[in-house]
Enzyme design. Structure first.
Site, PDB file in Angstrom:
ATOM      1  N   HIS A  31       4.676   4.604  12.474  1.00  0.00           N
ATOM      2  CA  HIS A  31       3.523   5.625  12.571  1.00  0.00           C
ATOM      3  C   HIS A  31       4.029   6.791  12.879  1.00  0.00           C
ATOM      4  O   HIS A  31       3.134   7.477  13.485  1.00  0.00           O
ATOM      5  CB  HIS A  31       2.382   4.927  13.402  1.00  0.00           C
ATOM      6  CG  HIS A  31       1.431   3.807  12.408  1.00  0.00           C
ATOM      7  ND1 HIS A  31       0.390   3.392  12.759  1.00  0.00           N
ATOM      8  CD2 HIS A  31       1.887   3.213  11.221  1.00  0.00           C
ATOM      9  CE1 HIS A  31      -0.220   2.631  11.847  1.00  0.00           C
ATOM     10  NE2 HIS A  31       0.640   2.739  10.842  1.00  0.00           N
ATOM     11  N   ASP A  70       6.494   1.595   5.973  1.00  0.00           N
ATOM     12  CA  ASP A  70       5.242   1.185   6.264  1.00  0.00           C
ATOM     13  C   ASP A  70       4.616   2.369   5.168  1.00  0.00           C
ATOM     14  O   ASP A  70       3.831   3.192   5.670  1.00  0.00           O
ATOM     15  CB  ASP A  70       4.500   1.577   7.541  1.00  0.00           C
ATOM     16  CG  ASP A  70       3.200   1.026   7.621  1.00  0.00           C
ATOM     17  OD1 ASP A  70       2.744   0.305   6.740  1.00  0.00           O
ATOM     18  OD2 ASP A  70       2.387   1.675   8.543  1.00  0.00           O
ATOM     19  N   GLU A  84      -4.693   1.525   3.033  1.00  0.00           N
ATOM     20  CA  GLU A  84      -4.657   0.601   4.028  1.00  0.00           C
ATOM     21  C   GLU A  84      -4.584   0.803   5.433  1.00  0.00           C
ATOM     22  O   GLU A  84      -5.306   0.131   6.316  1.00  0.00           O
ATOM     23  CB  GLU A  84      -3.333  -0.308   3.742  1.00  0.00           C
ATOM     24  CG  GLU A  84      -3.062  -1.656   4.431  1.00  0.00           C
ATOM     25  CD  GLU A  84      -2.419  -1.430   5.638  1.00  0.00           C
ATOM     26  OE1 GLU A  84      -2.293  -2.519   6.768  1.00  0.00           O
ATOM     27  OE2 GLU A  84      -1.878  -0.269   5.811  1.00  0.00           O
ATOM     28  N   GLU A 100       4.764  -5.563   3.678  1.00  0.00           N
ATOM     29  CA  GLU A 100       3.840  -4.840   4.714  1.00  0.00           C
ATOM     30  C   GLU A 100       5.282  -4.182   5.828  1.00  0.00           C
ATOM     31  O   GLU A 100       6.486  -4.453   5.475  1.00  0.00           O
ATOM     32  CB  GLU A 100       3.099  -5.360   5.344  1.00  0.00           C
ATOM     33  CG  GLU A 100       2.212  -4.567   6.331  1.00  0.00           C
ATOM     34  CD  GLU A 100       1.684  -3.260   6.129  1.00  0.00           C
ATOM     35  OE1 GLU A 100       2.601  -2.493   6.079  1.00  0.00           O
ATOM     36  OE2 GLU A 100       0.529  -3.182   5.695  1.00  0.00           O
ATOM     37  N   HIS A 114       0.917  -1.046  -0.013  1.00  0.00           N
ATOM     38  CA  HIS A 114      -0.141  -0.092  -0.005  1.00  0.00           C
ATOM     39  C   HIS A 114       1.118   1.390  -0.047  1.00  0.00           C
ATOM     40  O   HIS A 114       1.980   1.374   0.633  1.00  0.00           O
ATOM     41  CB  HIS A 114      -0.971  -0.172   0.998  1.00  0.00           C
ATOM     42  CG  HIS A 114      -0.236   0.297   2.404  1.00  0.00           C
ATOM     43  ND1 HIS A 114      -0.003   1.513   3.171  1.00  0.00           N
ATOM     44  CD2 HIS A 114       0.300  -0.779   3.498  1.00  0.00           C
ATOM     45  CE1 HIS A 114       0.360   1.099   4.282  1.00  0.00           C
ATOM     46  NE2 HIS A 114       0.611  -0.208   4.488  1.00  0.00           N
TER      47      HIS A 114
END
Length: 970
Positions: free
Chosen positions: A313, A179, A214, A240, A167
């Site tokens: 993140h 990510d 995603e 991923e 993604h």
């Protein structure tokens, strides 16, 4: 007679002096001496650490490519990664369009001259979806896809196609490098490999799905299931990132058949212990693997980066925190797995039932081993029966025929007692000296915790076991093998563990997965071999003649008494001279045997069989888990408890192979254990849990409730008792305004802190954070004129939100009726949701198809409107659209609700109005303009990032960085 004995003893000493130096070296090294044991233990730890480090280290185990085309593909992928990570690029941002357009340009250029390659862009609005997720919930999602899909057609169309997926969106606070930029760049590298400087068309069709959004619903993968290319796909490889950097890890596979083909990868790295964690819900992240497996029904693998989680993140997931070797590792996996599946494989003709077998697997030194659960269950069952059948005859020989091994109740009971008491002591130590003093220390110093706890556990065992020996020294008898007793008791313990693991594997399922327990089988085998070696030694040892109680050989022996066979000046606690005997007391024989008969070497064989390999397996597995989970301590109290529980389990299990030999630990080992225990405890209490390399992760969102005011609030989520409050109170806008940061407990060890902020977000085109940010226009409302007072009520609304792609709607019955005590109808209120297709419908005034005739689930009516009916009711909608300026044009049908107003069930009132809470999100932290496209920026977050200490990293709390909400009733 005494003279003859002296002559024999003199002859023995003379023989010793003539012993070959090499023989002396072997005897001193492998004889059961404390110094020898110390040497073996230190060597084992060194072997464990160095071997594990090499296996897990990217630099030492993954060399860069030397093949010209692979080098070129890697360089191409690295350049693409630099473009992908230029901005944060979540779905609800213009920078997401920038990444989309860059990828599209690269794809078109790559396939321009290849007739066997084709490309499809979902921007033609042919792949929008409306669906219920998760299954069984009352949440419905609408999503407009802009996946980038490439198909490289194979020369053999009869072979099922292989899907590679990643993604290209990020979360709002992340640059999305690992990510999932590395996954996207790896797929571009693979596309380059198959389309540049090579005219070789693949045998098997390859489909590449560069999917979007995603992060907040696995939307891109879900929409791809409706794509025409999907119908020919049987296998997938999902790339991923659930961490940042390091090696790409095989997290999980759908079944043994496809997992077994991972051995075709040149640098395999994985362990099914993570698969067990995912399947049992211990790892809270999800990937597109879930969609392809559960909803798509195809077979495949999930490969991802997994550490460190505190960068995951956050703004630190950028190009600086990864490297070209990490990219190469993932790209090489994609290349090798794709190449390995180019020919016809057994999976193409495999019976469907064979695809249901789970896989147990691990990698070591770039070698990959996989087993099916059915085979492991069979092997375990054989071992569970075979080992006792082999062991029992030796015990019968020893106790019934040889009579050469004396056992006492104390010697059998002391290890189980010590083991249990040491576990309790370790639990107290962790609770008192660690959790109560520095609860978040696992975030930064998990290795320190492991070694400190290991030292404490071993030291407590040593003290208890030798204390019992001292207290009950009158029960110490000759011909006594303490290490073998402990080995046998540990073998029984692992036998019971293997019974449990085998039973669970035989009924293995998602939610109760035990595929990570392959080490239990290996440890049982090693432990059993060590015990059998000891039993064999005793079985062939000379039997003992009967003696009277007055015979000195049957009496307890005094400490320090000289043992036959020792060198002059050598104390008996340094060398055990009885075969299989590790008691430090000396032996007395009426007819002493030659020295070589007294020497004990079986311990070294047992040690080498049991300890080094067991230590490596346990440490490597425990290291992987703690290295992947320790940062989760910031996510919840539940995660904190899980981490400290696993820490103790890791230490206990790692100690077990060493415990049979703990009686012979010498002063050096004991001193080291004492130093590690005391120093470690002090360091744990005085070390920082958060630093620049192990930051505190805080989650941000700025909100405004447009029904109450235009004043925005900054809300930050973090762990209770973390430095979060101090960080927020030191922010200039907080201090200058003189306000107090307000914090509230939200459960599970988390708290939300908030403060008012005058730093309003900018939306790029004169849009302010004001009451007109969300404008809801009611086009049609049946409750206004009582069109359907006793049936389904309906309404149609348009929501205008400037420069927006993402809104959530939550339904409830009118707040004006909240005085009623109880609800009779407890279903979610909305039964039908309609997404109007304005391009086909026109101005919204036409009469639409009768939705009562539409079946449950998703349908498209005659006007092209998307309709979702749910008998259980819909209580939430998550809406995702691509057109920045298009209104959300929605319709609802709901049943009125009857509520009780008194004690009598007939005292009730019909509620007609439906309450709708609309919350819309913006997801940028970028300059105002990106390549000509308007973007937003968030000064409140920029201030936090700028003024926070270096030990803080920032992540998003929700789908966006900014949200505005508005409530209406229809």
């Amino acid at each position: 007679m005494a003279e003859a004995s002296r002559d024999e003893s003199s002859s023995l000493r003379s023989s010793q002096s003539r012993t070959n130096p090499f023989v002396k070296l072997v005897r001193s090294t492998f004889g059961y001496r404390k110094t020898s044991l110390t040497f073996f233990i230190l060597l084992t730890f060194l072997f464990t650490f160095l071997t594990s480090h090499y296996d897990n280290d990217l630099e030492s185990s993954v060399p860069l490519p030397t093949n010209g085309l692979e080098q070129e593909s890697l360089e191409y992928a690295w350049k693409a990664l630099q473009v992908i990570g230029r901005y944060q690029h979540p779905y609800g941002s213009p920078s997401n369009d920038f990444v989309h357009d860059s990828l599209e340009s690269s794809i078109k250029e790559a396939i321009a001259s290849k007739k066997y390659a084709e490309y499809d862009n979902d921007l033609n609005y042919t792949n929008n979806i409306l669906y219920r997720f998760p299954a069984g919930s009352n949440v419905v999602h609408y999503y407009e896809s802009n996946n980038l899909v490439v198909r490289i057609n194979g020369t053999d169309p009869s072979l099922p196609a292989l899907l590679l997926s990643s993604h290209y969106d990020s979360v709002p606070t992340s640059f999305g490098i690992t990510d999932d930029g590395v996954g996207v760049a790896s797929m571009l590298g693979l596309l380059h490999y198959y389309t540049h400087h090579s005219t070789k068309q693949p045998l098997r069709t390859i489909v590449l799905n560069f999917n979007n959004d995603e992060e907040f619903g696995l939307y891109g993968a879900s929409s791809f299931l409706n794509h025409p290319f999907f119908k020919d796909i049987a296998y997938f490889l999902n790339l991923e990132g659930t961490g940042a950097g390091g090696k790409a890890f095989l997290f999980r596979g759908t079944d043994y058949g496809i997992v077994n083909h991972f051995k075709k990868v040149r640098y395999p790295y994985g362990n099914s212990i993570f698969q067990q964690g995912f399947d049992n819900g211990l790892i809270h992240s999800e990937t597109d693997f879930k969609i392809y497996k559960e909803n798509g029904g195809i077979r495949g693998l999930d490969v991802a980066f997994y550490k460190p989680r505190d960068i995951y993140h956050t703004t630190r997931d950028d190009i600086r925190h990864t490297g070209i070797k990490s990219l190469w590792h993932m790209l090489s996996i994609a290349l090798d797995f794709t190449e390995g599946l180019q020919t016809e494989i057994d999976l193409d003709v495999e019976a469907p039932e064979e695809s249901n077998d789970f896989a147990l697997y691990f990698s070591f030194f770039n070698h990959f081993v996989a087993f099916s659960t059915s085979k492991i269950v069979l092997v375990n069952t054989i071992l569970l029966v075979l080992v006792p059948l082999i062991s029992i005859p030796f015990l019968v020989v020893i106790f019934q025929y040889k009579h050469n091994w004396n056992l006492s109740f104390v010697n059998v009971l002391k290890f189980p007692l010590s083991f249990v008491l040491s576990i309790l002591a370790l639990d107290i130590f962790v609770d008192v000296a660690v959790v109560s003093q520095n609860p978040f220390i696992a975030n930064s110093s998990v290795v320190l915790l492991v070694f400190t706890s290991l030292a404490v556990f071993l030291l407590v065992n040593y003290v208890i076991l030798n204390g019992i020996n001292w207290v009950f020294k009158s029960y110490n008898v000759i011909n006594h093998d303490e290490k073998l007793i402990v080995n046998i008791e540990i073998s029984i313990l692992t036998w019971l563990a293997l019974i449990y693991s085998t039973y669970k594997l035989s009924t293995n399922r998602i939610g109760d997965d035990h595929t990570g327990e392959l080490p239990v089988t290996i440890l049982f085998v090693l432990q059993s071999i060590g015990s059998l070696l000891g039993l064999i030694g005793w079985s062939f040892k000379q039997g003992k003649h009967d003696v009277s109680k007055d015979d000195e050989s049957s009496q307890p022996l005094l400490d320090g008494q000289r043992t036959y066979g020792t060198q002059e000046g050598e104390s008996n606690d340094e060398l055990d001279t009885s075969i299989g005997n590790d008691d430090t007391s000396s032996l007395s024989f009426e007819h002493p045997l030659p020295e070589s008969k007294f020497r004990s070497y079986d311990w070294s064989i047992q040690f080498l069989f049991i300890v080094p390999l067991s230590s490596l397996i346990i440490y490597n597995s425990g290291y992987l888990i703690l290295d992947g989970l320790n940062k989760s301590i910031q996510e919840s109290l539940k995660a904190e408890k899980l981490i400290y529980l696993f820490l103790q389990l890791f230490v206990i299990i790692w100690s077990i192979p060493f415990l049979p030999f703990i009686f012979k630990f010498n002063r050096i080992i004991i001193a080291l254990l004492l130093v590690f225990s005391v120093t470690g405890a002090l360091l744990v209490q005085n070390s920082d849990a958060f630093d620049i390399n192990n930051p505190l992760k805080l989650r941000f969102i700025q909100t405004v409730d447009l029904n109450s005011s235009t004043q925005s609030h900054v809300k930050v989520l973090g762990r209770i008792d973390s430095p979060m409050r101090a960080v927020l109170n030191d922010i200039p806008s907080v201090k200058n305004s003189g306000q107090t940061v307000s914090c509230s407990d939200v459960g599970d060890g988390l708290e939300e802190c908030s403060y008012k902020s005058d730093l309003a977000p900018a939306f790029g085109e004169k849009h302010n954070f004001t009451t007109d940010l969300i404008d809801i226009h009611v086009v049609k409302n049946s409750t206004a004129n009582n069109d359907y007072p006793f049936g389904l009520l309906s309404a149609e609304i348009k929501i205008h939100v400037p420069k927006n792609r993402m809104c959530n709607l939550r339904f409830n019955f009118s707040e004006s009726n909240s005085i009623f005590a109880s609800l009779i109808n407890t279903d979610a209120p909305v039964k039908t949701f309609i997404w109007y297709n304005d391009k086909k419908q026109g101005n919204g005034t036409e009469k639409h198809a009768d939705t009562l005739a539409i079946p449950e689930g998703f349908s498209v009516d005659k006007d092209g409107n998307y309709v979702y009916r749910l008998h259980d009711g819909i209580n939430a909608l998550n809406l995702n659209k691509l057109d920045w300026d298009k209104d959300y044009h929605l319709g609802f049908q709901w049943l009125p609700d009857l509520v009780a107003t008194g004690s009598n069930e007939f005292d009730s009132e019909l509620i007609l109005k439906l309450g709708i809470q609309t919350e819309c999100f913006w997801a940028d932290l970028n300059p105002l303009v990106i390549d000509g496209k308007a973007a937003s920026h968030v000064p409140a977050l920029e201030e936090l990032v700028h003024y926070s200490p270096v030990y803080v990293s920032w992540a998003n709390r929700d789908r966006g960085l900014v949200s505005a909400s508005k409530y209406i009733e229809i």
